[in-house]
Scaffold this motif. Structure first.
Motif, PDB file in Angstrom:
ATOM      1  N   GLN A 164       0.832  -1.203   0.000  1.00 43.35           N
ATOM      2  CA  GLN A 164       0.000   0.000   0.000  1.00 43.35           C
ATOM      3  C   GLN A 164       0.867   1.254   0.000  1.00 43.35           C
ATOM      4  O   GLN A 164       0.589   2.228  -0.708  1.00 43.35           O
ATOM      5  N   LEU A 165       1.930   1.242   0.800  1.00 42.69           N
ATOM      6  CA  LEU A 165       2.819   2.403   0.873  1.00 42.69           C
ATOM      7  C   LEU A 165       3.543   2.624  -0.447  1.00 42.69           C
ATOM      8  O   LEU A 165       3.687   3.764  -0.912  1.00 42.69           O
ATOM      9  N   TRP A 166       4.023   1.556  -1.084  1.00 43.50           N
ATOM     10  CA  TRP A 166       4.717   1.711  -2.367  1.00 43.50           C
ATOM     11  C   TRP A 166       3.787   2.249  -3.446  1.00 43.50           C
ATOM     12  O   TRP A 166       4.252   2.881  -4.397  1.00 43.50           O
ATOM     13  N   ALA A 167       2.483   2.012  -3.291  1.00 43.53           N
ATOM     14  CA  ALA A 167       1.512   2.498  -4.276  1.00 43.53           C
ATOM     15  C   ALA A 167       0.857   3.810  -3.862  1.00 43.53           C
ATOM     16  O   ALA A 167      -0.018   4.318  -4.580  1.00 43.53           O
ATOM     17  N   SER A 168       1.281   4.379  -2.731  1.00 45.81           N
ATOM     18  CA  SER A 168       0.584   5.540  -2.183  1.00 45.81           C
ATOM     19  C   SER A 168       0.927   6.848  -2.895  1.00 45.81           C
ATOM     20  O   SER A 168       0.250   7.864  -2.698  1.00 45.81           O
ATOM     21  N   VAL A 169       1.978   6.839  -3.712  1.00 44.74           N
ATOM     22  CA  VAL A 169       2.368   8.026  -4.479  1.00 44.74           C
ATOM     23  C   VAL A 169       2.406   7.622  -5.957  1.00 44.74           C
ATOM     24  O   VAL A 169       3.061   6.645  -6.323  1.00 44.74           O
ATOM     25  N   GLU A 170       1.715   8.352  -6.780  1.00 50.20           N
ATOM     26  CA  GLU A 170       1.623   7.988  -8.200  1.00 50.20           C
ATOM     27  C   GLU A 170       2.899   8.366  -8.961  1.00 50.20           C
ATOM     28  O   GLU A 170       3.603   9.315  -8.585  1.00 50.20           O
ATOM     29  N   PRO A 171       3.198   7.629 -10.019  1.00 54.93           N
ATOM     30  CA  PRO A 171       4.462   7.850 -10.744  1.00 54.93           C
ATOM     31  C   PRO A 171       4.645   9.263 -11.285  1.00 54.93           C
ATOM     32  O   PRO A 171       5.764   9.760 -11.383  1.00 54.93           O
ATOM     33  N   ASP A 172       3.552   9.938 -11.663  1.00 54.33           N
ATOM     34  CA  ASP A 172       3.664  11.275 -12.262  1.00 54.33           C
ATOM     35  C   ASP A 172       3.402  12.385 -11.250  1.00 54.33           C
ATOM     36  O   ASP A 172       2.900  13.457 -11.596  1.00 54.33           O
ATOM     37  N   VAL A 173       3.771  12.161  -9.998  1.00 58.43           N
ATOM     38  CA  VAL A 173       3.506  13.125  -8.930  1.00 58.43           C
ATOM     39  C   VAL A 173       4.312  14.413  -9.087  1.00 58.43           C
ATOM     40  O   VAL A 173       3.871  15.485  -8.692  1.00 58.43           O
ATOM     41  N   ILE A 174       5.501  14.329  -9.671  1.00 59.55           N
ATOM     42  CA  ILE A 174       6.371  15.490  -9.769  1.00 59.55           C
ATOM     43  C   ILE A 174       5.953  16.376 -10.953  1.00 59.55           C
ATOM     44  O   ILE A 174       5.909  15.912 -12.100  1.00 59.55           O
ATOM     45  N   VAL A 175       5.644  17.626 -10.651  1.00 59.89           N
ATOM     46  CA  VAL A 175       5.285  18.600 -11.677  1.00 59.89           C
ATOM     47  C   VAL A 175       6.510  19.417 -12.072  1.00 59.89           C
ATOM     48  O   VAL A 175       6.795  19.620 -13.255  1.00 59.89           O
ATOM     49  N   ALA A 176       7.234  19.918 -11.063  1.00 63.34           N
ATOM     50  CA  ALA A 176       8.469  20.698 -11.267  1.00 63.34           C
ATOM     51  C   ALA A 176       8.287  21.803 -12.304  1.00 63.34           C
ATOM     52  O   ALA A 176       9.052  21.920 -13.271  1.00 63.34           O
ATOM     53  N   ASP A 177       7.257  22.596 -12.101  1.00 63.31           N
ATOM     54  CA  ASP A 177       6.973  23.713 -13.012  1.00 63.31           C
ATOM     55  C   ASP A 177       7.761  24.933 -12.538  1.00 63.31           C
ATOM     56  O   ASP A 177       7.408  25.574 -11.539  1.00 63.31           O
ATOM     57  N   ARG A 178       8.814  25.275 -13.235  1.00 64.60           N
ATOM     58  CA  ARG A 178       9.662  26.388 -12.836  1.00 64.60           C
ATOM     59  C   ARG A 178       8.974  27.749 -13.009  1.00 64.60           C
ATOM     60  O   ARG A 178       9.369  28.740 -12.377  1.00 64.60           O
ATOM     61  N   THR A 179       7.936  27.780 -13.831  1.00 67.64           N
ATOM     62  CA  THR A 179       7.219  29.038 -14.028  1.00 67.64           C
ATOM     63  C   THR A 179       6.338  29.366 -12.834  1.00 67.64           C
ATOM     64  O   THR A 179       6.344  30.491 -12.318  1.00 67.64           O
ATOM     65  N   THR A 180       5.570  28.369 -12.385  1.00 65.92           N
ATOM     66  CA  THR A 180       4.660  28.602 -11.261  1.00 65.92           C
ATOM     67  C   THR A 180       5.304  28.284  -9.916  1.00 65.92           C
ATOM     68  O   THR A 180       4.806  28.733  -8.877  1.00 65.92           O
ATOM     69  N   GLY A 181       6.365  27.501  -9.935  1.00 67.00           N
ATOM     70  CA  GLY A 181       7.000  27.097  -8.684  1.00 67.00           C
ATOM     71  C   GLY A 181       6.385  25.866  -8.057  1.00 67.00           C
ATOM     72  O   GLY A 181       6.827  25.416  -6.983  1.00 67.00           O
ATOM     73  N   GLN A 182       5.360  25.289  -8.719  1.00 64.11           N
ATOM     74  CA  GLN A 182       4.750  24.076  -8.159  1.00 64.11           C
ATOM     75  C   GLN A 182       5.662  22.887  -8.368  1.00 64.11           C
ATOM     76  O   GLN A 182       6.108  22.626  -9.488  1.00 64.11           O
ATOM     77  N   TYR A 183       5.925  22.157  -7.279  1.00 63.56           N
ATOM     78  CA  TYR A 183       6.819  20.993  -7.364  1.00 63.56           C
ATOM     79  C   TYR A 183       6.069  19.690  -7.577  1.00 63.56           C
ATOM     80  O   TYR A 183       6.422  18.891  -8.447  1.00 63.56           O
ATOM     81  N   GLY A 184       5.053  19.429  -6.746  1.00 69.36           N
ATOM     82  CA  GLY A 184       4.318  18.171  -6.833  1.00 69.36           C
ATOM     83  C   GLY A 184       2.824  18.385  -6.896  1.00 69.36           C
ATOM     84  O   GLY A 184       2.311  19.452  -6.571  1.00 69.36           O
ATOM     85  N   ASP A 185       2.104  17.330  -7.306  1.00 65.91           N
ATOM     86  CA  ASP A 185       0.645  17.362  -7.412  1.00 65.91           C
ATOM     87  C   ASP A 185       0.055  16.628  -6.222  1.00 65.91           C
ATOM     88  O   ASP A 185       0.151  15.398  -6.137  1.00 65.91           O
ATOM     89  N   PRO A 186      -0.551  17.339  -5.274  1.00 66.51           N
ATOM     90  CA  PRO A 186      -1.089  16.676  -4.080  1.00 66.51           C
ATOM     91  C   PRO A 186      -2.183  15.655  -4.389  1.00 66.51           C
ATOM     92  O   PRO A 186      -2.432  14.753  -3.582  1.00 66.51           O
ATOM     93  N   ALA A 187      -2.814  15.757  -5.537  1.00 63.39           N
ATOM     94  CA  ALA A 187      -3.852  14.787  -5.899  1.00 63.39           C
ATOM     95  C   ALA A 187      -3.266  13.414  -6.195  1.00 63.39           C
ATOM     96  O   ALA A 187      -4.009  12.425  -6.277  1.00 63.39           O
ATOM     97  N   LYS A 188      -1.941  13.353  -6.345  1.00 56.28           N
ATOM     98  CA  LYS A 188      -1.266  12.093  -6.655  1.00 56.28           C
ATOM     99  C   LYS A 188      -0.675  11.416  -5.416  1.00 56.28           C
ATOM    100  O   LYS A 188       0.012  10.399  -5.547  1.00 56.28           O
ATOM    101  N   VAL A 189      -0.927  11.978  -4.245  1.00 62.11           N
ATOM    102  CA  VAL A 189      -0.368  11.451  -2.997  1.00 62.11           C
ATOM    103  C   VAL A 189      -1.520  11.017  -2.098  1.00 62.11           C
ATOM    104  O   VAL A 189      -2.409  11.820  -1.789  1.00 62.11           O
ATOM    105  N   HIS A 190      -1.510   9.724  -1.649  1.00 61.77           N
ATOM    106  CA  HIS A 190      -2.681   9.147  -1.001  1.00 61.77           C
ATOM    107  C   HIS A 190      -2.336   8.469   0.331  1.00 61.77           C
ATOM    108  O   HIS A 190      -1.640   7.444   0.351  1.00 61.77           O
ATOM    109  N   PRO A 191      -2.817   9.007   1.451  1.00 63.63           N
ATOM    110  CA  PRO A 191      -2.678   8.281   2.720  1.00 63.63           C
ATOM    111  C   PRO A 191      -3.355   6.919   2.612  1.00 63.63           C
ATOM    112  O   PRO A 191      -4.326   6.743   1.866  1.00 63.63           O
TER     113      PRO A 191
END
Length: 445
Positions: A164-191
């Motif tokens: 469950q823990l290994w699957a709790s973060v989706e593979p495309d979680v990292i956004v790394a948008d240097r324009t907006t400063g957003q690093y990750g997508d919280p919708a891809k991270v699951h308790p």
């Protein structure tokens, strides 16, 4: 035919003193393991494997003195840093690491294995064990072993939490948008909000997914309950070698449990433990095999057998019934598929045996003498091919060697592997980037 090298005991049970072993260095110098890893990768070996235990054997006469005196299953390091070092000098060979589900927490192990999968580039396997030794239990604050069945129940929940823990973060979680400063997508991270009988873990894992998504899962239980646990989650099973009928029963029992669990038996191979001596001539191989019997003292033999069976064999009377000793071992919740079980299987539970006969049998077992295949590359390949085909041609072998480190395993790489390749039993090189691809031929699910 899959091929792994078991490096768990390259310095114990007298191997450190084998001619040519550990020359110019001593355990745990990682450079020796790195040298062997490079050589094994050159030969195309699938995986290097490290078993583990955290206790010093103290079953024999209730003391750890004999284990330290003779180097029986001691010393043992945590090999995760050594694997990280070996990974920097190799590109394809995989690494198997052992941790106990009985005493360790799944969150810690899941995070560690995620990190090691990153460090190795997707080449890590986790061997999950249900610890059955009192010396290990004492180091985690326990005075007795958990019941045998409960250890496997705990293991299954442990693995479930890890997955469950290994699957709790989706593979495309990292956004790394240097324009907006957003690093990750919280919708891809699951308790995971796990709350079970043994563990309560909120999650998620504070890590990004690793190259394989999770490690390859290995399990070695050979009791009926252990085989059921293997069927529940193992990608690869580690099986006891040296006894064909025992292996056939293990394979049949595992297939039955896999079907019951809704899994395809063709997808789960068994790596059979095998001890090999490969030499240029049959005479030299047999000479090396004969020398194995001189590697240990009687006290060393007793220490080894007592620790691995969970019974103090120094207390044996002059003669006894095998089944009665086996009942005592099972009552103590210790190993139910060890040396005594193999004797019972071969001689019968009602067989009466003398203390001297027991230790004579035990001497050959502890040194691996009876289980060792020794000969030229052609002779050893004949035996392995026959055994591989007889047990279903699913899986392969976990090779140990009683000789020098690293020279004796280099002989396996340099002499035996080319012969297996010539027969079409081994590929000429690596075709996959991950250990899952190499061992299973598919991504992990």
């Amino acid at each position: 035919m899959k091929l792994a090298y078991d490096l768990s005991f390259t310095h114990t049970e007298g191997r450190w003193a084998a001619p040519g072993s550990w020359v110019g260095t001593s355990y745990p110098d990682h450079r020796m393991f790195t040298e062997l890893a490079v050589s094994a990768e050159r030969a195309g070996v699938d995986m290097l494997f490290f078993g583990d235990g955290v206790g010093i054997p103290d079953t024999w006469k209730g003391s750890l003195d004999a284990a330290v005196r003779w180097g029986i299953q001691w010393p043992r390091q945590d090999m995760s840093p050594v694997i990280a070092a070996m990974a920097q000098h190799t590109s394809h060979i995989g690494f198997g690491l052992t941790y106990s589900s009985t005493y360790l927490h799944p969150f810690y192990v899941a995070r560690l294995m995620n990190s090691l999968d990153h460090v190795t580039g997707g080449r890590i396997a986790l061997n999950v064990v249900a610890s059955g030794r009192l010396s290990d239990a004492a180091n985690y604050g326990f005075d007795a072993l958990l019941p045998h069945g409960e250890r496997y129940e705990l293991m299954e929940e442990f693995v479930d939490v890890c997955r469950q823990l290994w699957a709790s973060v989706e593979p495309d979680v990292i956004v790394a948008d240097r324009t907006t400063g957003q690093y990750g997508d919280p919708a891809k991270v699951h308790p995971i909000h796990h709350r079970g009988k043994h563990f309560a873990v909120r999650g998620p894992l504070p890590s990004v997914p690793s190259p394989q998504g999770r490690p390859v899962l290995v399990q070695a239980g050979s009791s009926p309950r252990g085989i059921a646990a293997s069927a529940a989650f193992a990608d690869v099973v580690f099986g006891v070698g040296g006894h064909r009928e025992w292996q056939l029963r293990h394979r049949a029992a595992l297939d039955h449990e896999l079907v019951a669990a809704g899994r395809d038996p063709a997808e789960v191979g068994i790596l059979w433990a095998v001890q090999l001596i490969v030499a240029a001539t049959a005479e030299e191989a047999q000479r090396q095999r004969a020398a194995m019997l001189d590697q240990l003292s009687l006290e060393g033999i007793g220490t080894y057998l007592s620790y691995n069976c969970g019974f103090d064999f120094s207390r044996l009377p002059e003669s006894f019934v095998l089944g009665e000793v086996q009942e005592q071992i099972e009552a103590a919740q210790a190993s139910q598929a060890g040396f005594v079980s193999q004797l019972v299987d071969r001689m019968g539970a009602d067989a009466r045996i003398s203390r001297a006969e027991f230790f004579d049998e035990g001497w050959r077992h502890a040194t691996g003498y009876d289980q060792t295949i020794a000969g030229t590359a052609e002779q050893v390949a004949d035996e392995l091919q026959e055994q591989h085909e007889a047990t279903g041609a699913r899986g392969g072998f976990m090779v140990t060697n009683p000789g020098s480190m690293p020279g004796a395993l280099d002989q396996v790489s340099g002499l035996l592997v080319p012969e297996l390749q010539r027969r079409g039993l081994r590929p000429d090189g690596y075709t996959e980037d991950t250990l899952a691809g190499t061992l299973l031929g598919r991504p992990l699910r």
